[in-house]
Design a protein around this motif. Sequence first.
Motif, PDB file in Angstrom:
ATOM      1  N   SER A  35       0.825  -1.203   0.000  1.00 21.76           N
ATOM      2  CA  SER A  35       0.000   0.000   0.000  1.00 21.76           C
ATOM      3  C   SER A  35       0.863   1.259   0.000  1.00 21.76           C
ATOM      4  O   SER A  35       0.592   2.220  -0.738  1.00 21.76           O
ATOM      5  CB  SER A  35      -0.933   0.000   1.214  1.00 21.76           C
ATOM      6  OG  SER A  35      -1.739   1.159   1.239  1.00 21.76           O
ATOM      7  N   GLU A  36       1.894   1.260   0.827  1.00 28.17           N
ATOM      8  CA  GLU A  36       2.771   2.427   0.901  1.00 28.17           C
ATOM      9  C   GLU A  36       3.513   2.643  -0.418  1.00 28.17           C
ATOM     10  O   GLU A  36       3.691   3.788  -0.863  1.00 28.17           O
ATOM     11  CB  GLU A  36       3.763   2.258   2.049  1.00 28.17           C
ATOM     12  CG  GLU A  36       3.103   2.355   3.431  1.00 28.17           C
ATOM     13  CD  GLU A  36       4.083   2.129   4.562  1.00 28.17           C
ATOM     14  OE1 GLU A  36       5.208   1.633   4.280  1.00 28.17           O
ATOM     15  OE2 GLU A  36       3.739   2.433   5.726  1.00 28.17           O
ATOM     16  N   ARG A  37       3.929   1.564  -1.024  1.00 28.91           N
ATOM     17  CA  ARG A  37       4.608   1.688  -2.321  1.00 28.91           C
ATOM     18  C   ARG A  37       3.647   2.237  -3.372  1.00 28.91           C
ATOM     19  O   ARG A  37       4.001   3.118  -4.164  1.00 28.91           O
ATOM     20  CB  ARG A  37       5.131   0.323  -2.771  1.00 28.91           C
ATOM     21  CG  ARG A  37       5.867   0.408  -4.108  1.00 28.91           C
ATOM     22  CD  ARG A  37       6.104  -0.925  -4.757  1.00 28.91           C
ATOM     23  NE  ARG A  37       6.700  -0.766  -6.074  1.00 28.91           N
ATOM     24  CZ  ARG A  37       6.619  -1.664  -7.043  1.00 28.91           C
ATOM     25  NH1 ARG A  37       5.969  -2.798  -6.836  1.00 28.91           N
ATOM     26  NH2 ARG A  37       7.163  -1.451  -8.219  1.00 28.91           N
TER      27      ARG A  37
ATOM     28  N   ASP B  83       1.007   4.113  -2.909  1.00 28.30           N
ATOM     29  CA  ASP B  83       0.779   5.541  -2.630  1.00 28.30           C
ATOM     30  C   ASP B  83       1.934   6.388  -3.135  1.00 28.30           C
ATOM     31  O   ASP B  83       1.734   7.463  -3.726  1.00 28.30           O
ATOM     32  CB  ASP B  83       0.616   5.772  -1.133  1.00 28.30           C
ATOM     33  CG  ASP B  83      -0.675   5.194  -0.582  1.00 28.30           C
ATOM     34  OD1 ASP B  83      -1.479   4.663  -1.372  1.00 28.30           O
ATOM     35  OD2 ASP B  83      -0.870   5.258   0.650  1.00 28.30           O
ATOM     36  N   ARG B  84       3.137   5.911  -2.900  1.00 21.16           N
ATOM     37  CA  ARG B  84       4.334   6.670  -3.276  1.00 21.16           C
ATOM     38  C   ARG B  84       4.410   6.835  -4.801  1.00 21.16           C
ATOM     39  O   ARG B  84       4.653   7.945  -5.304  1.00 21.16           O
ATOM     40  CB  ARG B  84       5.578   5.960  -2.754  1.00 21.16           C
ATOM     41  CG  ARG B  84       6.878   6.725  -2.992  1.00 21.16           C
ATOM     42  CD  ARG B  84       8.023   6.105  -2.228  1.00 21.16           C
ATOM     43  NE  ARG B  84       8.275   4.718  -2.613  1.00 21.16           N
ATOM     44  CZ  ARG B  84       7.954   3.659  -1.860  1.00 21.16           C
ATOM     45  NH1 ARG B  84       7.370   3.817  -0.681  1.00 21.16           N
ATOM     46  NH2 ARG B  84       8.224   2.433  -2.273  1.00 21.16           N
TER      47      ARG B  84
END
Length: 295
Positions: free
Chosen positions: A278-280, A282-283
């Motif tokens: 998820s963080e990847r 978003d980035r």
Amino acid sequence: MATPAEKATAAGLNADLVMLDGFVEVEFMVDRLKRVKDLPIRDDDILLCTFPKSGTHWTWEILNMIVAGKAEYAKHWQNSAWLEYRTEEELEALASPRILHTHLRPSQLPETVWDKRCKVVYVRRNPKDCVVSSFSQMSKQIWKDNPTGKPSYTGTWDDFIDLYLNGCIPIGAYFEHTIEWTNISEAKKNFEICKVHYEDMKQDCVREIRRMADYLGRPLSDKTYQDISEACSFTNLKHANEKLKDQTYHFHWQGDSSGYFRKGTTGDWKNWFTVAQSERFDRVYEERLNETFPY
């Protein structure tokens, strides 16, 4: 260095893939995509433009009902009016006003769409839900022309996210698609399109149906908006597509499901993505679109 098409094949995408204008495409679609630019467009054509798995069936049926002025299902599947998939003869046989749907970017469409100032409805959805839906469909889907009988994708979920973020999925690269459609009004001299969000339709479908009807210049009664919303609920639309509609343009899938209708919800991505994934996502989203991930 491997091309995006070669990377997709190596990761488990089971189709003959090629590069066309810098994007991954299924080989049998190349000639069709090349001819799209020259397709005849009528003054009263309505185009529904979406990235795959953004609520295309749902919105196409709603638009048909708005034009008909009543909550009555179109005879055929939406595939009957798929701009880049149907032949010119099949499209010409459709009665006006045609409600054509496409997954193409603006730059791939006939220039006459803009010259004639056709009505265009663009639907956008949380891409995390899109990628989940795409993975689920392609992991079950068997292409009509695939002699191996394998699903379209047999790789891992993690690799699929990687392909998605890097634009290695056929039919389109999410970021390029979104950028072109987001900027279309400026690119085409203040061309007015109706921008709709899948999540807004889930929250208040009647409101969004009314908004689309107003854009098309076809206002209806409040009761008709309610009737259309009910007829196009996930359960009712799935039943209509699988049990009531003419199946001429229905693609074949594994099992007895249509393959298109899975859950019709928002936020299911939370059941699939790890925190790191998820963080990847978003980035990359924020880097490519220069905006904070809004969902």
